[in-house]
Write a protein that holds these residues in place. Structure first.
Motif, short mmCIF file in Angstrom:
data_model
loop_
_atom_site.label_atom_id
_atom_site.label_comp_id
_atom_site.label_asym_id
_atom_site.label_seq_id
_atom_site.Cartn_x
_atom_site.Cartn_y
_atom_site.Cartn_z
N LEU A 16 6.35 -6.88 0.66
CA LEU A 16 6.82 -5.40 0.73
C LEU A 16 7.41 -5.54 -1.24
CD1 LEU A 16 6.59 -2.69 1.68
CD2 LEU A 16 8.94 -3.36 2.73
N GLU A 17 6.54 -4.68 -1.78
CA GLU A 17 7.19 -4.86 -3.06
C GLU A 17 7.76 -3.19 -3.32
OE1 GLU A 17 4.21 -6.24 -6.01
OE2 GLU A 17 4.62 -8.63 -4.64
N PHE A 18 9.01 -3.83 -4.26
CA PHE A 18 9.47 -2.04 -4.84
C PHE A 18 9.43 -2.79 -6.23
CE2 PHE A 18 10.78 -1.93 -0.73
CZ PHE A 18 11.20 -0.67 -0.33
N SER A 19 9.22 -1.06 -7.13
CA SER A 19 9.69 -1.25 -8.72
C SER A 19 10.15 0.42 -8.68
CB SER A 19 7.80 -1.45 -9.43
OG SER A 19 7.29 -0.26 -9.19
N GLU A 20 10.91 0.76 -9.67
CA GLU A 20 10.87 1.42 -10.62
C GLU A 20 13.02 2.05 -9.77
OE1 GLU A 20 8.73 4.79 -11.41
OE2 GLU A 20 6.72 3.42 -12.02
N GLY A 325 16.25 6.90 -6.69
CA GLY A 325 14.76 7.42 -6.34
C GLY A 325 14.27 7.32 -4.75
N LEU A 326 13.33 7.56 -4.34
CA LEU A 326 13.23 7.56 -3.36
C LEU A 326 11.57 7.21 -2.81
CD1 LEU A 326 13.19 9.65 -1.25
CD2 LEU A 326 11.69 11.90 -1.93
N HIS A 336 2.47 -3.64 5.61
CA HIS A 336 3.30 -2.25 5.17
C HIS A 336 3.40 -1.57 3.64
CE1 HIS A 336 6.11 -4.33 8.19
NE2 HIS A 336 6.49 -2.82 8.34
N LYS A 337 3.15 -0.97 3.07
CA LYS A 337 3.75 -0.11 1.52
C LYS A 337 4.98 0.50 1.40
CE LYS A 337 0.69 3.66 2.47
NZ LYS A 337 -0.30 3.94 2.02
N VAL A 338 5.09 0.83 0.00
CA VAL A 338 5.97 1.56 -0.14
C VAL A 338 4.99 3.00 -1.15
CG1 VAL A 338 7.52 2.07 -1.87
CG2 VAL A 338 7.41 -0.61 -0.73
N VAL A 339 5.62 4.31 -0.88
CA VAL A 339 5.40 5.13 -1.70
C VAL A 339 6.55 5.53 -2.50
CG1 VAL A 339 4.51 7.29 -1.36
CG2 VAL A 339 3.76 6.31 0.22
N ASN A 340 6.69 5.33 -3.26
CA ASN A 340 7.73 5.39 -4.55
C ASN A 340 7.25 7.34 -5.30
OD1 ASN A 340 9.08 5.82 -6.84
ND2 ASN A 340 8.48 4.00 -7.75
N ALA A 345 6.50 14.81 -7.81
CA ALA A 345 6.68 14.49 -6.94
C ALA A 345 7.56 15.33 -5.95
CB ALA A 345 5.95 13.36 -6.17
N ILE A 346 9.08 14.97 -6.77
CA ILE A 346 10.24 14.69 -5.80
C ILE A 346 10.51 16.85 -6.62
CG2 ILE A 346 12.60 15.05 -6.69
CD1 ILE A 346 12.43 12.30 -6.22
#
Length: 358
Positions: A16-20, A325-326, A336-340, A345-346
């Protein structure tokens, strides 16, 4: 602050990876998709400087099995130390990395007996239920600092003696605290944190946060009654009221407010930030959190299942400098995956009834 994060083979998360990442980060998603695991990964990446650091995470989940390797085994994907844990991230432009390997106790080879061909069987052929007696941990940063840490269990007798070598890590430890979802236990550590906060004349901000829930609260005192000192609140009664007998929301807010100061220049991790809080308190919580994060230079990662909590955060922290950040965590068939969610979008989420939690 962390700007990126990568997790591999930790608990249920294969990759799993996160950015921003931002100063305040909200993690949402269905049950058992790994939100709490992400908080634990960040906590470990901030640095291991005591031998019970990993056991404390197990204890927070209710794992008090001793002597046993059960707590350690649960850190590895599929409950097997076949593949080491690897957690990486960039904090204030410095790359950090933590790896954890689970090995048999000293005296037992990590290589099984030779096979019929005479070649040694690899560690992957060891029974998956071999007892983990040692953790080999490497934590390093791109400033040239690196620690090789070994945490061993002495299984003699009925107690486990956990020893960490070396005792004084060279890698900078980032101030951090993890508030688990069931953190309603008011123990000596919370008393110590409050005392530290009071010493720095930070009690006014704490009382301000508690008044979001109960405007009558005007003072907090530590009283020595019984074996251990305890926390009490002044709400205008003839006697001070023990914090332990107040509502869950008061205890939760107290814990958050004290830990913000403890984590100065570091990271605060809050599992289920909405615990015990009425929806009317949420806007005040976000304003307080943003103010204190800026004051103490703290980055926050928080999980929630509450749509009201999500929307109040997005509405209250609408300025670019404070926008949270959401991130939604999805899991399917073990992947697993991350939806940023971007700012656009917010805005769409706020203007519609779009469901962001799943």
């Amino acid at each position: 602050m962390y700007s990126s994060l990568s997790i591999k083979n930790f608990r249920s998360i294969k990759s799993l990876e996160f950015s921003e990442l931002r100063r305040i980060n909200l993690l949402v998603g269905k049950n058992n998709v790994g939100k709490s695991t992400i908080l634990e990964a960040v906590f470990l990446l901030c640095g291991i400087n005591r031998p019970d650091a990993l056991d404390s995470l197990g204890n927070a989940r209710g794992q008090f099995v001793q002597p046993s390797d059960e707590v350690w085994r649960a850190f590895f994907a599929r409950m097997s130390p076949e593949k080491p844990v690897e957690i990486k991230g960039t904090f204030n432009e410095t790359d950090r990395r933590l790896t954890i390997e689970g090995l048999p106790p000293d005296g037992l080879s990590s290589v099984a007996p030779t096979s019929r061909t005479g070649a040694p069987e690899p560690i992957t052929k060891l029974p998956v239920d071999f007892s983990i007696g040692r953790l080999d941990i490497t934590q390093c940063a791109n400033d040239g600092q690196e620690d090789k840490i070994t945490i061993k269990r002495d299984l003699s007798g009925n107690l486990i003696n956990t020893v960490m070598t070396p005792p004084n890590p060279k890698v900078t430890i980032i101030p951090s605290a993890l508030i688990p979802s069931a953190a309603l236990l008011i123990g000596p550590e919370l008393v110590r944190q409050f005392s530290s906060l009071s010493e720095g004349k930070g009690q006014d901000d704490l009382i301000k946060s508690l008044q979001f829930i109960d405007p009558r609260i005007c003072r907090v005192e530590v009283l020595s009654k019984g074996v251990l000192p305890t926390l009490h609140l002044d709400i205008g009664l003839d006697r001070l009221l023990p914090l332990a007998v107040t509502g869950a929301g008061t205890v939760h807010m107290f814990t958050i407010a004290t830990n913000l100061a403890v984590c100065r220049d570091g990271v605060l991790l809050i599992d289920e930030i909405d615990n015990g809080l009425h929806h009317s308190v949420m806007p005040q919580l976000w304003e307080f959190l943003a103010e204190q994060c800026e004051r103490f230079n703290v980055q926050v990662f928080a999980t929630t299942h509450s749509d009201e909590m999500i929307r109040s955060a997005l509405e209250c922290l609408d300025d670019e400098s404070r926008r949270p950040g959401l991130f939604r965590i999805d899991e399917s068939k073990g992947s697993h995956k991350v939806v940023n969610y971007t700012y656009e979008a917010i805005r769409s989420v706020l203007e519609s009834n779009f469901e962001v939690r799943s």
